[in-house]
Design a protein around this motif. Structure first.
Motif, PDB file in Angstrom:
ATOM      1  N   LYS A 186      -5.022 -81.042  -5.553  1.00 32.01           N
ATOM      2  CA  LYS A 186      -4.459 -79.866  -6.222  1.00 32.01           C
ATOM      3  C   LYS A 186      -3.287 -80.303  -7.110  1.00 32.01           C
ATOM      4  O   LYS A 186      -2.423 -81.067  -6.671  1.00 32.01           O
ATOM      5  N   ILE A 207      -0.352 -79.178 -10.364  1.00 35.27           N
ATOM      6  CA  ILE A 207       0.385 -78.169 -11.140  1.00 35.27           C
ATOM      7  C   ILE A 207       1.035 -78.862 -12.347  1.00 35.27           C
ATOM      8  O   ILE A 207       1.552 -79.984 -12.223  1.00 35.27           O
ATOM      9  N   GLN A 219      -4.337 -79.533 -19.368  1.00 39.10           N
ATOM     10  CA  GLN A 219      -5.383 -78.897 -18.566  1.00 39.10           C
ATOM     11  C   GLN A 219      -6.768 -79.351 -19.020  1.00 39.10           C
ATOM     12  O   GLN A 219      -7.651 -79.642 -18.197  1.00 39.10           O
ATOM     13  N   VAL A 223      -6.408 -78.033 -11.451  1.00 43.06           N
ATOM     14  CA  VAL A 223      -5.121 -77.461 -11.854  1.00 43.06           C
ATOM     15  C   VAL A 223      -5.031 -76.058 -11.241  1.00 43.06           C
ATOM     16  O   VAL A 223      -5.773 -75.153 -11.625  1.00 43.06           O
ATOM     17  N   GLY A 268      -2.198 -74.168 -11.118  1.00 45.30           N
ATOM     18  CA  GLY A 268      -1.142 -73.334 -11.682  1.00 45.30           C
ATOM     19  C   GLY A 268      -0.360 -74.063 -12.752  1.00 45.30           C
ATOM     20  O   GLY A 268      -0.347 -75.306 -12.809  1.00 45.30           O
ATOM     21  N   THR A 269       0.287 -73.292 -13.624  1.00 45.83           N
ATOM     22  CA  THR A 269       1.148 -73.871 -14.659  1.00 45.83           C
ATOM     23  C   THR A 269       2.441 -73.074 -14.714  1.00 45.83           C
ATOM     24  O   THR A 269       2.486 -71.898 -14.345  1.00 45.83           O
ATOM     25  N   GLY A 300       8.742 -73.248 -12.229  1.00 46.25           N
ATOM     26  CA  GLY A 300       7.976 -74.329 -11.608  1.00 46.25           C
ATOM     27  C   GLY A 300       8.308 -74.486 -10.123  1.00 46.25           C
ATOM     28  O   GLY A 300       7.421 -74.669  -9.290  1.00 46.25           O
ATOM     29  N   LEU A 320       6.643 -71.693  -8.120  1.00 43.54           N
ATOM     30  CA  LEU A 320       5.191 -71.874  -8.074  1.00 43.54           C
ATOM     31  C   LEU A 320       4.811 -72.998  -7.114  1.00 43.54           C
ATOM     32  O   LEU A 320       3.870 -72.870  -6.312  1.00 43.54           O
ATOM     33  N   ILE A 321       5.528 -74.105  -7.172  1.00 46.06           N
ATOM     34  CA  ILE A 321       5.230 -75.268  -6.315  1.00 46.06           C
ATOM     35  C   ILE A 321       5.453 -74.924  -4.841  1.00 46.06           C
ATOM     36  O   ILE A 321       4.663 -75.293  -3.965  1.00 46.06           O
ATOM     37  N   ARG A 376       2.384 -72.624  -3.876  1.00 47.43           N
ATOM     38  CA  ARG A 376       1.016 -73.159  -3.883  1.00 47.43           C
ATOM     39  C   ARG A 376       0.875 -74.507  -3.185  1.00 47.43           C
ATOM     40  O   ARG A 376      -0.240 -74.921  -2.865  1.00 47.43           O
ATOM     41  N   PRO A 383       1.112 -77.945  -4.065  1.00 49.62           N
ATOM     42  CA  PRO A 383       0.159 -78.879  -4.688  1.00 49.62           C
ATOM     43  C   PRO A 383       0.335 -80.293  -4.137  1.00 49.62           C
ATOM     44  O   PRO A 383       1.330 -80.613  -3.482  1.00 49.62           O
ATOM     45  N   VAL A 409       2.396 -82.990  -9.099  1.00 51.58           N
ATOM     46  CA  VAL A 409       3.045 -82.161 -10.131  1.00 51.58           C
ATOM     47  C   VAL A 409       3.316 -83.039 -11.344  1.00 51.58           C
ATOM     48  O   VAL A 409       3.951 -84.096 -11.230  1.00 51.58           O
TER      49      VAL A 409
END
Length: 527
Positions: free
Chosen positions: A2, A4, A17, A29, A31-32, A39, A42-43, A46, A48, A51
């Motif tokens: 996974k 990001i 991407q 990917v 998420g962005t 960021g 989001l990290i 999710r 990942p 990154v």
């Protein structure tokens, strides 16, 4: 894996991407984000594996974002993306543990190579973590098995020690019921060598899944000991049905036959040893019940209306004569038993067969499984119901019984089995020499050609103490000697005297010596 992407330029995000989708199919990917704060959130959400982040971004740059995430124990690997050849940025990245950089504009080969390098590092880290987990599980399993062996072989008079051993094995005792089962694989050992024990253990786990705690381990030879620790009532009838379904599953899935003895349910932890002795005794009745039998202990108890068995006094004399390999005495006792049968009114051939089985069971109950396996004569005669059922007269039965007893004595002479009167001395000498080895009661019984249950009872009868207490005292005396005369660390002393768990060793030492090993050494008088 996974992944990001974090960059304040949307064109770069979209380009990355597309390249990842085209050249790194094993990456997704998920998420962005377009600034450091976005960021970070989001990290955290999710989680990942990788990154890819720009360094210079509004609100919080890439390095600030990484710093904030490191404070939350973020496990992701970071790849820094920058168009600036700035030494200070690189130095800060190194301080934050970042090892991977990609320069703008991004080339497909550089991106692919860098991400694959990161993936290899992640896989290596995971392999190490899994190895550590498996190592810890193996150590835990070994310590648990050691504790369970001690519990099963303790006897019924050590309530406090049983509780302590259960705690060391992380087995709950509060509001818990217990039941023991002994399972034995039948047939030749070739099938066992081919598939190993793991498939059988997996079938046991599946069958006993309804119970809260199931602890099983290879006990001796083809035998598996099982302890059930359940938080509510264990319905004995249902337990019997579960073991019968296990027998059917093992036959269907593994093409193997098993027999099982089931001890009674115990309300307290102190009853575990009793339940286990019952399970072993029940399993020994497969000689009567036949191959593949599932035998609850209550079925082995004498019932009213059965033929009266040979007296305990007579059986004790026969056992003593067998232990001392006195053939004339053995034959005389067998002849006397049959003279008594001749005078019994209305005795039938079935009654005679049952009486012979009772005598044979009593005669071999002091013998270990390994001894019975090695003795082809006993296997052909004692371990087969056909050996008795083919006889129809009292005279033929009597002569057959005499030949079986002679076969037992011949086997003992051939294999130099020690006489009973010398056995305890030899066992003590062996334990005193091999105290630092993992010598369980089952191992010792196998070495001296005697059943574990009988050895346990006989040792206590002759010495006034249990085998486990004797072994513990030997080990603790040696531990004291090492603490007094050497500079070995406590964990090294623990290993030298046969223990694998330093905490368990320290508790046992304190029980015997009244203080912990370190305190014992501190309190030694100055030489």
């Amino acid at each position: 894996m996974k992944l990001i992407v974090v960059d304040d330029e949307k064109g770069i995000v979209e380009g990355l991407q597309k390249m990842i989708g085209r050249y790194l199919p094993e990456c997704e990917v998920i998420g962005t984000a377009h600034n450091g704060l976005e960021g970070r959130n989001l990290i955290q959400r999710r989680q990942p594996d990788i990154v890819i982040t720009d360094i210079r971004m509004p609100q919080a740059d890439g390095l600030d974002m990484i710093s904030m995430l490191k404070e939350t124990d973020c496990a992701a690997k970071f790849i820094l993306l920058s168009g600036y050849a700035d030494f200070e940025y690189a130095r800060r990245g190194i301080q934050l543990g970042v090892k991977f950089y990609i320069n703008k504009p991004v080339e497909e080969e550089e991106l692919s190579g860098c991400v694959r390098q990161v993936m290899e590092e992640i896989r290596a880290d995971r392999a190490k973590q899994q190895e550590m987990i498996e190592l810890k599980q193996e150590v835990h399993s070994r310590n648990q098995e050691e504790a369970l062996r001690s519990i099963l072989e303790l006897g019924v008079d050590h309530t406090d020690l049983v509780e302590e051993l259960l705690r060391s094995a992380h087995i709950p005792t509060t509001n818990t019921r217990f039941a023991s089962i002994m399972i034995e694989l039948e047939g030749t050992m070739d099938a066992l060598k081919e598939i190993g024990f793991e498939p059988l253990l997996r079938q046991i786990d599946l069958a006993l899944k309804p119970y809260r705690g199931v602890y099983r381990f290879r006990y001796s030879g083809p035998q598996v000991a099982v302890l059930i620790a359940h938080g509510s009532t264990i319905a004995y009838g249902e337990l019997i049905r579960v073991i019968r379904r296990l027998k059917e599953a093992v036959s269907r899935e593994l093409n193997l036959s098993i027999a099982a003895g089931i001890g009674t349910v115990q309300e307290q932890a102190a009853g575990i040893s009793r339940s286990f002795e019952e399970a072993r005794m029940a399993l020994s009745y497969k000689v009567v019940k036949g191959a593949g039998a599932v035998i609850p202990f209550p079925e082995t108890m004498n019932r009213e209306g059965q033929i009266r068995p040979v007296s305990e006094e007579t059986i004790a004399k026969l056992e003593s004569a067998l232990d001392n390999m006195d053939e004339a005495e053995c034959v005389g006792i067998i002849r006397g038993i049959f003279r008594g049968m001749e005078t019994a009114p209305g005795i039938s051939p079935a009654d005679l067969q049952q009486q012979c089985l009772n005598i044979l069971l009593s005669s071999i109950r002091n013998m270990s499984f390994q001894q019975l396996q090695q003795n082809g004569f006993l296997g052909r005669h004692i371990l087969s119901l056909e050996g008795i059922s083919r006889f129809r007269t009292l005279e033929h039965l009597e002569e057959w019984m005499v030949q079986v007893i002679r076969g037992m004595i011949a086997f003992k002479v051939e294999h130099h089995v020690p006489k009973k009167k010398d056995m305890i001395t030899e066992i003590k000498e062996y334990v005193t020499t091999h105290y630092n080895e993992p010598i369980s009661l089952a191992d010792l019984a196998s070495r001296f050609f005697i059943s574990p249950y009988y050895l346990s009872q006989f040792f206590k009868q002759k010495t006034g103490d249990t085998y486990l207490n004797f072994l513990t005292q030997i080990r603790m005396n040696k531990a004291k000697e090492l603490l007094e005369r050497t500079d070995l660390k406590v964990y090294e002393v623990c290993q030298r005297v046969g223990y694998s768990d330093p905490q368990h060793f320290a508790r046992m030492f304190e029980k015997v010596a009244g203080c912990k090993p370190r305190d014992y050494r501190k309190n030694l008088p100055d030489m």
